[in-house]
Write an enzyme that holds these catalytic residues in place. Structure first.
Site, PDB file in Angstrom:
ATOM      1  N   PHE A 134      42.385  47.304  36.742  1.00 12.45           N
ATOM      2  CA  PHE A 134      41.838  47.711  38.027  1.00 12.45           C
ATOM      3  C   PHE A 134      41.763  46.494  38.938  1.00 12.45           C
ATOM      4  O   PHE A 134      41.171  45.483  38.590  1.00 12.45           O
ATOM      5  CB  PHE A 134      40.441  48.337  37.894  1.00 12.45           C
ATOM      6  CG  PHE A 134      39.922  48.834  39.213  1.00 12.45           C
ATOM      7  CD1 PHE A 134      40.342  50.059  39.727  1.00 12.45           C
ATOM      8  CD2 PHE A 134      39.052  48.066  39.970  1.00 12.45           C
ATOM      9  CE1 PHE A 134      39.899  50.502  40.973  1.00 12.45           C
ATOM     10  CE2 PHE A 134      38.601  48.500  41.215  1.00 12.45           C
ATOM     11  CZ  PHE A 134      39.027  49.719  41.712  1.00 12.45           C
ATOM     12  N   ASP A 171      42.204  38.166  37.567  1.00 18.91           N
ATOM     13  CA  ASP A 171      41.244  38.894  38.395  1.00 18.91           C
ATOM     14  C   ASP A 171      39.883  38.781  37.709  1.00 18.91           C
ATOM     15  O   ASP A 171      39.616  39.444  36.713  1.00 18.91           O
ATOM     16  CB  ASP A 171      41.693  40.355  38.518  1.00 18.91           C
ATOM     17  CG  ASP A 171      40.730  41.195  39.344  1.00 18.91           C
ATOM     18  OD1 ASP A 171      39.573  40.752  39.557  1.00 18.91           O
ATOM     19  OD2 ASP A 171      41.118  42.301  39.750  1.00 18.91           O
ATOM     20  N   LYS A 214      32.497  40.495  43.007  1.00 17.29           N
ATOM     21  CA  LYS A 214      31.293  41.266  42.681  1.00 17.29           C
ATOM     22  C   LYS A 214      30.015  40.433  42.569  1.00 17.29           C
ATOM     23  O   LYS A 214      29.100  40.594  43.361  1.00 17.29           O
ATOM     24  CB  LYS A 214      31.518  42.079  41.406  1.00 17.29           C
ATOM     25  CG  LYS A 214      32.400  43.303  41.647  1.00 17.29           C
ATOM     26  CD  LYS A 214      32.355  44.279  40.497  1.00 17.29           C
ATOM     27  CE  LYS A 214      32.975  45.621  40.871  1.00 17.29           C
ATOM     28  NZ  LYS A 214      34.420  45.692  40.678  1.00 17.29           N
TER      29      LYS A 214
HETATM   30  C1  LIG Z   1      35.563  46.007  41.484  1.00 13.87           C
HETATM   31  C2  LIG Z   1      36.834  45.310  41.169  1.00 13.87           C
HETATM   32  C3  LIG Z   1      37.796  45.061  42.145  1.00 13.87           C
HETATM   33  C4  LIG Z   1      37.642  45.570  43.558  1.00 13.87           C
HETATM   34  O1  LIG Z   1      36.596  44.965  44.219  1.00 13.87           O
HETATM   35  P1  LIG Z   1      36.084  45.588  45.629  1.00 13.87           P
HETATM   36  O2  LIG Z   1      35.042  44.623  46.065  1.00 13.87           O
HETATM   37  O3  LIG Z   1      35.572  46.962  45.342  1.00 13.87           O
HETATM   38  O4  LIG Z   1      37.266  45.608  46.523  1.00 13.87           O
HETATM   39  C5  LIG Z   1      38.922  44.355  41.792  1.00 13.87           C
HETATM   40  N1  LIG Z   1      39.102  43.919  40.551  1.00 13.87           N
HETATM   41  C6  LIG Z   1      38.207  44.125  39.572  1.00 13.87           C
HETATM   42  C7  LIG Z   1      38.455  43.588  38.196  1.00 13.87           C
HETATM   43  C8  LIG Z   1      37.045  44.852  39.834  1.00 13.87           C
HETATM   44  O5  LIG Z   1      36.167  45.093  38.857  1.00 13.87           O
END
Ligand SMILES: *Cc1c(COP(=O)(O)O)cnc(C)c1O
Length: 417
Positions: free
Chosen positions: A146, A237, A266
């Site tokens: 994700f 990420d 986050k």
């Molecule tokens: C939540 C998340 C995103 C997206 O972040 P947003 O602030 O909602 O755009 C991207 N990568 C990972 C691993 C996430 O958990």
């Protein structure tokens, strides 16, 4: 009804009114939250919950933390927003903190995880064009990953459910199963055979939304080796697992490797919106005009994020994450042993943990979350079969115990026997 439950217009909160005006992009649980303190939140009916969601792994200091209140108040009184036309001291200070506490040398600030990943994708493509002369760069990502909800990041996300209905997607992405080295090598070889070239591999150190799946050490170490040999960029990420949630500052520290490029969001602002793209200086190919963000790096978000970072450090919260994480996993393991017909596995790092339900029972993660809400604990699904536990990093021993007692009771209400 207490005065706090009234909106500014004097109208009591109503779910029907909300649904009539807000786009229905979310499946929401039928409670409205209006107040928080530490690891607890209260709904508009005055009911108290232990918050093991923490804004989905964002509110690292919990709710209404004195350091957060102080930083927000100070910064809004001093200066909240200008423009990147000028130097912003707080942005420089936060960048210095981040580079001192990570593998990154250079930072670009934005407002969210998706935006940070968009930046990483742009940086990798520009690096491929400028430094490697790759015409048509390919980025390999993982199944069940994700990376966000923009067009490029839903394309990077290896889950068709997020892409459905939004074609045409962004070209240049190829997927391989996570934690499967042989499959990744085959994928790279196939791209080579097609006469195209892999510019970057983009992965989560621990897959969050995809089911709380920690990365395999050997897999990541071999990928680091492949990337070094082939001149491929390794992008991690770290949006969910980074900034202390894993018990270390960054998820990759659990894997014994360093990325070339990585992203954070986050937990970075403790719940105040901010995102960051970081890279080794050798990968920083951005020049003035290449990338920008109006709100990115503003004094407010950076001043607050810096206070969050310093508070995590001063209060030695990484140690708390490790201890409370171990306590949580031990309790969840015991619950799994108690309900072997419902729970398949418990896994995670620090304070990001998942409880996977058995594939051969009909029980879904949403049903467990609903049962936990009824017991006074907020949890969040990570896919249809995994219940995710991402409490604030300040959570204490008694709160972890209380949350686990509630989960035990919740499972008892769902157990057929
Ligand atoms: C939540 C998340 C995103 C997206 O972040 P947003 O602030 O909602 O755009 C991207 N990568 C990972 C691993 C996430 O958990």
């Amino acid at each position: 009804m207490s005065p706090e439950t009234l909106t500014k217009t004097g109208t009591p909160f109503s779910i029907d009114r909300f649904d009539a005006n807000v786009m229905t992009t979310y499946g929401r649980f039928p409670i409205a939250l209006e107040r928080g303190e530490g690891s607890r939140v209260w709904d508009t009916e005055g009911r108290e919950y232990l918050d093991f969601v923490a804004g989905i792994a964002t509110c690292t200091l919990g709710h209404a933390h004195p350091a957060l209140i102080e930083a927000v108040t100070r910064q809004i009184q001093k200066l909240h927003h200008v423009s990147n036309l000028y130097y912003i001291p707080e942005q420089g200070e936060l960048a210095a903190w981040l580079t001192q506490h990570s593998a990154g040398d250079r930072v670009f600030f934005c407002n969210s995880g998706a935006e940070a990943n968009e930046g990483a994708i742009k940086l990798a493509r520009k690096y491929a064009h400028d430094r490697l002369n790759i015409e048509d760069p390919v980025i390999v990502t993982a199944h069940a990953s994700f990376h966000g909800r923009t067009l490029a990041t839903i394309t990077a996300t290896g889950q068709p459910k997020y892409q459905k209905g939004f074609s045409p997607l962004v070209p240049g992405f190829v997927y391989a199963p996570y934690n499967d080295l042989a499959a990744l090598e085959t994928t790279i070889a196939e791209i080579d055979k097609d006469g195209r070239r892999v510019a970057a591999i983009l992965l989560e150190a621990l897959q969050g939304e995809g089911g709380v799946r920690p990365g395999d050490r050997e897999y990541f170490q071999k990928i680091r080796q492949i990337c070094d040999e082939k001149g491929i960029l390794l992008i991690l990420d770290e949006v969910q697992v980074g900034m202390g949630r894993s018990g270390k500052w960054w998820g990759y520290e659990n894997l014994g490797i360093e990325p070339d490029i990585f992203t954070s969001a986050k937990g970075l602002g403790g719940g105040i919106p901010i995102g960051a793209l970081l890279c080794k200086s050798s990968c920083d190919v951005f020049e003035p005009g290449n990338h920008a963000s109006t709100f990115g790096g503003n004094p407010f978000a950076c001043g607050v994020a810096l206070a969050v970072c310093q508070t995590l450090e001063r209060e030695n919260l990484l140690e708390n994450v490790q201890k409370r994480g171990e306590q949580l996993r031990n309790r969840l393991e015991a619950i799994a042993t108690q309900y072997p017909s419902l729970v398949a596995e418990v896994r995670g790092w620090g304070l990001i943990n998942g409880m996977e339900l058995r594939a051969d029972v009909e029980l879904t993660s949403i049903e467990v979350v609903n049962a936990a809400i009824a017991q006074g604990v907020l949890l969040v699904p990570a896919g249809p079969k995994v219940v995710r536990f991402v409490p604030p990093l300040i959570v204490n021993e008694a709160e972890v115990d209380r949350a686990c007692d509630a989960v035990e009771k919740a499972l008892a209400t769902l157990s057929p026997s």
